[in-house]
Scaffold this motif. Structure first.
Motif, PDB file in Angstrom:
ATOM      1  N   GLN A  51     -10.222  44.205  14.176  1.00  0.00           N
ATOM      2  CA  GLN A  51      -9.718  42.886  14.527  1.00  0.00           C
ATOM      3  C   GLN A  51     -10.499  42.341  15.713  1.00  0.00           C
ATOM      4  O   GLN A  51     -11.120  43.095  16.476  1.00  0.00           O
ATOM      5  CB  GLN A  51      -8.223  42.922  14.858  1.00  0.00           C
ATOM      6  CG  GLN A  51      -7.863  43.526  16.207  1.00  0.00           C
ATOM      7  CD  GLN A  51      -7.812  45.030  16.209  1.00  0.00           C
ATOM      8  OE1 GLN A  51      -7.841  45.652  15.144  1.00  0.00           O
ATOM      9  NE2 GLN A  51      -7.747  45.627  17.391  1.00  0.00           N
ATOM     10  N   ALA A  87     -10.001  48.095  16.900  1.00  0.00           N
ATOM     11  CA  ALA A  87      -9.663  48.690  15.612  1.00  0.00           C
ATOM     12  C   ALA A  87      -8.186  49.058  15.587  1.00  0.00           C
ATOM     13  O   ALA A  87      -7.545  49.193  16.639  1.00  0.00           O
ATOM     14  CB  ALA A  87     -10.523  49.930  15.356  1.00  0.00           C
ATOM     15  N   HIS A  88      -7.649  49.196  14.389  1.00  0.00           N
ATOM     16  CA  HIS A  88      -6.234  49.543  14.233  1.00  0.00           C
ATOM     17  C   HIS A  88      -6.048  50.496  13.064  1.00  0.00           C
ATOM     18  O   HIS A  88      -6.880  50.576  12.156  1.00  0.00           O
ATOM     19  CB  HIS A  88      -5.381  48.287  14.033  1.00  0.00           C
ATOM     20  CG  HIS A  88      -5.749  47.491  12.816  1.00  0.00           C
ATOM     21  ND1 HIS A  88      -6.629  46.437  12.863  1.00  0.00           N
ATOM     22  CD2 HIS A  88      -5.384  47.610  11.500  1.00  0.00           C
ATOM     23  CE1 HIS A  88      -6.772  45.923  11.658  1.00  0.00           C
ATOM     24  NE2 HIS A  88      -6.024  46.625  10.804  1.00  0.00           N
ATOM     25  N   VAL A 103       2.094  50.691  13.670  1.00  0.00           N
ATOM     26  CA  VAL A 103       0.673  50.377  13.817  1.00  0.00           C
ATOM     27  C   VAL A 103       0.240  50.699  15.244  1.00  0.00           C
ATOM     28  O   VAL A 103       0.986  50.460  16.200  1.00  0.00           O
ATOM     29  CB  VAL A 103       0.385  48.899  13.467  1.00  0.00           C
ATOM     30  CG1 VAL A 103       1.198  47.948  14.332  1.00  0.00           C
ATOM     31  CG2 VAL A 103      -1.096  48.603  13.574  1.00  0.00           C
ATOM     32  N   ASP A 105      -3.276  50.343  17.882  1.00  0.00           N
ATOM     33  CA  ASP A 105      -4.578  49.703  18.006  1.00  0.00           C
ATOM     34  C   ASP A 105      -5.187  49.978  19.366  1.00  0.00           C
ATOM     35  O   ASP A 105      -4.497  50.368  20.318  1.00  0.00           O
ATOM     36  CB  ASP A 105      -4.491  48.191  17.756  1.00  0.00           C
ATOM     37  CG  ASP A 105      -3.651  47.462  18.785  1.00  0.00           C
ATOM     38  OD1 ASP A 105      -3.744  47.770  19.984  1.00  0.00           O
ATOM     39  OD2 ASP A 105      -2.881  46.564  18.396  1.00  0.00           O
ATOM     40  N   THR A 107      -8.220  48.008  21.939  1.00  0.00           N
ATOM     41  CA  THR A 107      -8.949  46.755  22.070  1.00  0.00           C
ATOM     42  C   THR A 107      -9.778  46.769  23.355  1.00  0.00           C
ATOM     43  O   THR A 107      -9.297  47.208  24.404  1.00  0.00           O
ATOM     44  CB  THR A 107      -7.976  45.558  22.104  1.00  0.00           C
ATOM     45  OG1 THR A 107      -7.208  45.538  20.907  1.00  0.00           O
ATOM     46  CG2 THR A 107      -8.736  44.249  22.227  1.00  0.00           C
ATOM     47  N   GLY A 132      -4.448  49.360  24.682  1.00  0.00           N
ATOM     48  CA  GLY A 132      -4.020  49.915  23.402  1.00  0.00           C
ATOM     49  C   GLY A 132      -2.521  49.760  23.254  1.00  0.00           C
ATOM     50  O   GLY A 132      -1.797  49.633  24.246  1.00  0.00           O
ATOM     51  N   SER A 234      -8.129  44.815   6.847  1.00  0.00           N
ATOM     52  CA  SER A 234      -7.649  46.184   6.708  1.00  0.00           C
ATOM     53  C   SER A 234      -7.976  46.714   5.324  1.00  0.00           C
ATOM     54  O   SER A 234      -7.994  45.954   4.343  1.00  0.00           O
ATOM     55  CB  SER A 234      -6.137  46.263   6.934  1.00  0.00           C
ATOM     56  OG  SER A 234      -5.776  45.758   8.201  1.00  0.00           O
TER      57      SER A 234
END
Length: 239
Positions: A51, A87-88, A103, A105, A107, A132, A234
């Motif tokens: 993302q 990313a996730h 979820v 993630d 960043t 995160g 995704s």
């Protein structure tokens, strides 16, 4: 006379057959067949992706007299922002039209804002770096392929305060902040494996009062927060 009647009957039968041949052919309509159901992997199971988007970052710095740690001395606010990307990975459970999941993630960003002491004693540059989150999400599937959801959980971020005084003194204070984060989003299943999403999330980034390292007798409290809008893709794993 006996021969005339059969001749008339034969002529009438031939005329009826010719008229029937001229009528348009009408084929029976095929039976209605409902469209196939959406693939079972839609919003179900393990997924991962990337993302990116824009992060806005604001900080309200308030100075308190250190002698009593209570009297508000000055207040100032700075605004800034930057691009962020990461990313996730997550997992969804689907129950009919409802979806619940987890979820996580990570960043990376470099969002910067500057605030200045109203009395001109010093300035602070606030920098938001890597963050995160671990969140839950719940949503409803609309039109078979569109998931509308809400999300919330814990965010952990690296925040640095860079103090500079008018006398040339410099000092940095780093904090790893754990704080709540909430948001909303929409995800569209492009296929049974790939999906795209748009999400908006807000996060609190306040810090406890800390001794102002370049201004004697003051403590500074940073009441900060961020708002981020991101787009991502995704890939969903499964059989």
């Amino acid at each position: 006379m006996k021969r005339l009647v059969p001749a008339i009957l034969a002529l009438g039968a031939a005329s009826a057959a010719a008229a029937a041949a001229d009528l348009p052919y009408r084929k029976a309509a095929p039976p209605f067949v409902p469209p196939p159901p959406p693939p079972a992997l839609l919003f179900q199971g393990l997924y991962a992706g990337v993302q990116g988007g824009f992060l806005g970052f604001a900080d309200r710095s308030r100075d308190y007299l250190a002698v009593n740690n209570a009297l508000l001395f000055t207040s100032k606010t700075g605004h800034g922002g930057s691009f962020q990307g990461g990313a996730h990975v997550g997992y969804d459970w689907r129950f009919g039209s409802f979806v619940g999941g987890l979820v996580a993630d990570v960043t990376g960003a470099r969002a910067v804002n500057d605030v200045y002491d109203p009395l001109g004693q010093y300035s602070v540059r606030n920098v938001l770096g890597v963050s995160g989150s671990l969140r839950g999400r719940v949503g409803v599937v609309a039109f078979d392929r569109l998931l509308v959801y809400a999300t919330g959980g814990l965010n952990v971020a690296d925040v640095r305060h860079e103090y500079r005084s008018v006398f040339g003194l410099r000092a940095n204070k780093n904090s790893v902040l754990g704080s709540p984060t909430v948001g909303v989003g929409a995800e569209y299943a492009i296929s049974d494996r790939w999906s795209g999403r748009i999400e908006y999330r807000v996060t609190g980034l306040g810090t406890p009062r800390e001794t102002t390292p370049v201004a004697w007798g003051l403590k500074t409290a940073h009441q900060a927060g961020s708002g981020a809008i991101t787009a991502g893709v995704s890939y969903r794993f499964g059989n």
